[in-house]
Design a protein around this motif. Structure first.
Motif, PDB file in Angstrom:
ATOM      1  N   SER A 196     -11.453 -14.157  10.902  1.00  0.00           N
ATOM      2  CA  SER A 196     -10.637 -12.986  10.607  1.00  0.00           C
ATOM      3  C   SER A 196      -9.649 -12.781  11.757  1.00  0.00           C
ATOM      4  N   VAL A 197      -8.449 -12.476  11.387  1.00  0.00           N
ATOM      5  CA  VAL A 197      -7.435 -12.230  12.429  1.00  0.00           C
ATOM      6  C   VAL A 197      -6.705 -10.946  12.105  1.00  0.00           C
ATOM      7  N   LYS A 198      -6.135 -10.424  13.152  1.00  0.00           N
ATOM      8  CA  LYS A 198      -5.268  -9.273  13.010  1.00  0.00           C
ATOM      9  C   LYS A 198      -3.969  -9.752  12.381  1.00  0.00           C
ATOM     10  N   SER A 199      -3.445  -9.005  11.438  1.00  0.00           N
ATOM     11  CA  SER A 199      -2.179  -9.472  10.906  1.00  0.00           C
ATOM     12  C   SER A 199      -1.395  -8.331  10.279  1.00  0.00           C
ATOM     13  N   TRP A 200      -0.111  -8.552  10.250  1.00  0.00           N
ATOM     14  CA  TRP A 200       0.762  -7.591   9.577  1.00  0.00           C
ATOM     15  C   TRP A 200       0.813  -7.956   8.105  1.00  0.00           C
ATOM     16  N   ALA A 201       0.767  -6.934   7.276  1.00  0.00           N
ATOM     17  CA  ALA A 201       0.841  -7.196   5.845  1.00  0.00           C
ATOM     18  C   ALA A 201       1.850  -6.228   5.237  1.00  0.00           C
ATOM     19  N   LYS A 202       2.470  -6.697   4.173  1.00  0.00           N
ATOM     20  CA  LYS A 202       3.422  -5.825   3.476  1.00  0.00           C
ATOM     21  C   LYS A 202       2.749  -5.257   2.251  1.00  0.00           C
ATOM     22  N   GLN A 203       2.935  -3.981   2.009  1.00  0.00           N
ATOM     23  CA  GLN A 203       2.366  -3.369   0.818  1.00  0.00           C
ATOM     24  C   GLN A 203       3.437  -2.503   0.174  1.00  0.00           C
ATOM     25  N   ARG A 204       3.601  -2.720  -1.121  1.00  0.00           N
ATOM     26  CA  ARG A 204       4.615  -1.953  -1.839  1.00  0.00           C
ATOM     27  C   ARG A 204       3.890  -1.023  -2.805  1.00  0.00           C
ATOM     28  N   ILE A 205       4.244   0.225  -2.750  1.00  0.00           N
ATOM     29  CA  ILE A 205       3.606   1.198  -3.636  1.00  0.00           C
ATOM     30  C   ILE A 205       4.681   1.803  -4.522  1.00  0.00           C
ATOM     31  N   ARG A 206       4.477   1.676  -5.825  1.00  0.00           N
ATOM     32  CA  ARG A 206       5.478   2.194  -6.767  1.00  0.00           C
ATOM     33  C   ARG A 206       4.996   3.497  -7.387  1.00  0.00           C
ATOM     34  N   PHE A 207       5.900   4.358  -7.567  1.00  0.00           N
ATOM     35  CA  PHE A 207       5.601   5.626  -8.248  1.00  0.00           C
ATOM     36  C   PHE A 207       6.354   5.632  -9.556  1.00  0.00           C
ATOM     37  N   ASP A 208       5.571   5.491 -10.632  1.00  0.00           N
ATOM     38  CA  ASP A 208       6.196   5.461 -11.943  1.00  0.00           C
ATOM     39  C   ASP A 208       5.698   6.631 -12.778  1.00  0.00           C
TER      40      ASP A 208
END
Lengths: 218, 200
Positions: free
Chosen positions: A204-216
């Motif tokens: 396991s490593v530390k990492s940056w992740a992208k998360q997109r949250i949509r509001f529909d």
């Protein structure tokens, strides 16, 4: 009639073309000769028409002799002979206790294997890890009532720093549309989520992740 | 005779690319002259003016330019009251079109090839130079270093001397050809539409 005209015309054409051929050849060769005509230059030089430049060397003036007073030779330092090495230093030092902790080379042995391979403490991104961060538990979020009333839809893109254990260490909003409407709700919502950390070479490593949250609103 | 000797000397010192270059010169200027002749308009006037002058019988009968020839052909066709006049005109003007395009590609090719041949001569001259450097035969029968260098320079010079004037004249002729093509197209349009004062 027509053919006769064209015949004389053809003859005329060919004659002019021939003239042009002679002219062109003379032109080209003449240019060549004119450019390269170095003979005249050579003859001009031979006949002395060129400019002669005589270079007279001036005799160097007699140097004024300056008598220099020779500095007195510095007194040579007599080097004293180095002191004779003390015999048996080794044996004398071995008895001293310097108060230093033991130094062993054992710790260095493992260096070659781990130096590049170990990913502990390294922060990685989605692109560099073997297996990207996964959101395990995604709790639903409240749609902001004001936005719902107005019928606003949009999205927020986060950059999350996910630690080794899967906890969120940092949250950054990269992009949000429309600006500022969903940011707060989305941040709170994402904080409640649970992630599985990224994997790199089985760890396991530390990492940056992208998360997109949509509001529909559907 | 001295000039001829000079020329012969240059041709000899340039090596094997010189004869082709000389042939290119001759052919190039022959075609340029031919093209110059075939691109003559026959009149300085514009198309419309030309038609009016034809109607009034003021055309110089001896003139043999492209436009005058095309016009007389076109007028003859027009008098026959053919259906689809434009097609007949197209057919009749093909000769003129071909004539004004004759040798165009050849000239372009020759003008392009001449500097390349010069370059080839340069390279072979340099090869000779380095060969004689390698052999330490600085002044050999074939010319040695000086011969190689002189070959290298002469061929480049000859290639450029052939190409540059040809390029200039070719440019002028190309422009003339384009103008003539436009004029011919205009003439066709003009002949296909009713001409005031002619049919009346």
């Amino acid at each position: 009639m027509n053919t006769a005209i064209s015949r004389t015309q053809n003859i005329k054409k060919n004659a002019v073309a021939f003239g042009s051929m002679v002219f062109g050849t003379v032109l080209v060769l003449g240019t060549l000769i004119l450019i390269n005509d170095s003979k005249e230059h050579m003859e001009a030089v031979k006949n002395g028409q060129g400019v002669n430049i005589k270079i007279q060397r001036q005799k160097p003036k007699a140097k004024q002799e300056v008598k220099r007073v020779k500095p007195k030779p510095k007194p040579k330092r007599t080097r004293s002979a180095p002191p004779a090495p003390v015999l048996g230093l080794n044996s004398q030092l071995s008895g001293l206790d310097l108060g230093l902790p033991d130094f062993s080379m054992d710790g260095l042995n493992g260096l070659d294997g781990d130096l590049l391979g170990s990913a502990a403490g390294v922060v990685m991104t989605d692109d560099t890890v073997d297996q990207a961060v996964k959101a395990v538990v995604q709790t639903p979020m409240m749609y902001p009532p004001r936005a719902r009333a107005k019928g606003i839809e949009g999205y927020v893109v986060f950059s999350l720093l996910i630690g080794i254990t899967g906890e969120i260490e940092q949250i950054k909003i990269i992009e949000s549309h429309p600006e500022g409407v969903f940011d707060e709700v989305a941040t709170q919502g994402v904080n409640a989520w649970k992630f599985e950390p990224a994997q790199y070479q089985g760890q396991s490593v530390k990492s940056w992740a992208k998360q997109r949250i949509r509001f529909d609103l559907s | 005779m001295n000039v001829f000797q000079d020329v012969w000397g240059y041709l000899e010192s340039g090596g094997y690319v010189m004869p082709p270059l000389f042939i290119i010169t001759v052919v190039l200027w022959w075609t340029l002259g031919y093209r110059m002749m075939s691109l003559q308009r026959g009149t300085v006037r514009g198309t419309r003016n030309l038609v009016y002058r034809y109607m009034h019988g003021k055309l110089p009968s001896k003139s043999n330019g492209v436009l005058v020839r095309a016009l007389s052909k076109g007028m003859a066709l027009r008098k026959e009251n053919l259906p689809h006049l434009r097609r007949h005109l197209d057919d009749a003007f093909v000769d003129e079109d071909r004539e004004i395009r004759k040798y165009k590609v050849l000239i372009t090719t020759l003008v392009l090839v001449a500097p390349l041949l010069g370059l080839l001569g340069t390279v072979s001259g340099m090869i000779e130079t380095f060969d004689s450097l390698g052999d330490m035969s600085l002044f050999s029968q074939s010319g040695g270093i000086a011969g190689g260098i002189s070959q290298a320079l002469i061929t480049t010079q000859m290639g450029l001397a052939v190409s540059i004037p040809g390029l200039i004249v070719n440019g002028i002729l190309d422009k003339k050809q384009k103008q003539l093509e436009i004029d011919l197209a205009q003439l066709k349009d003009f002949l296909c539409s009713p001409i005031p004062g002619l049919e009346a």
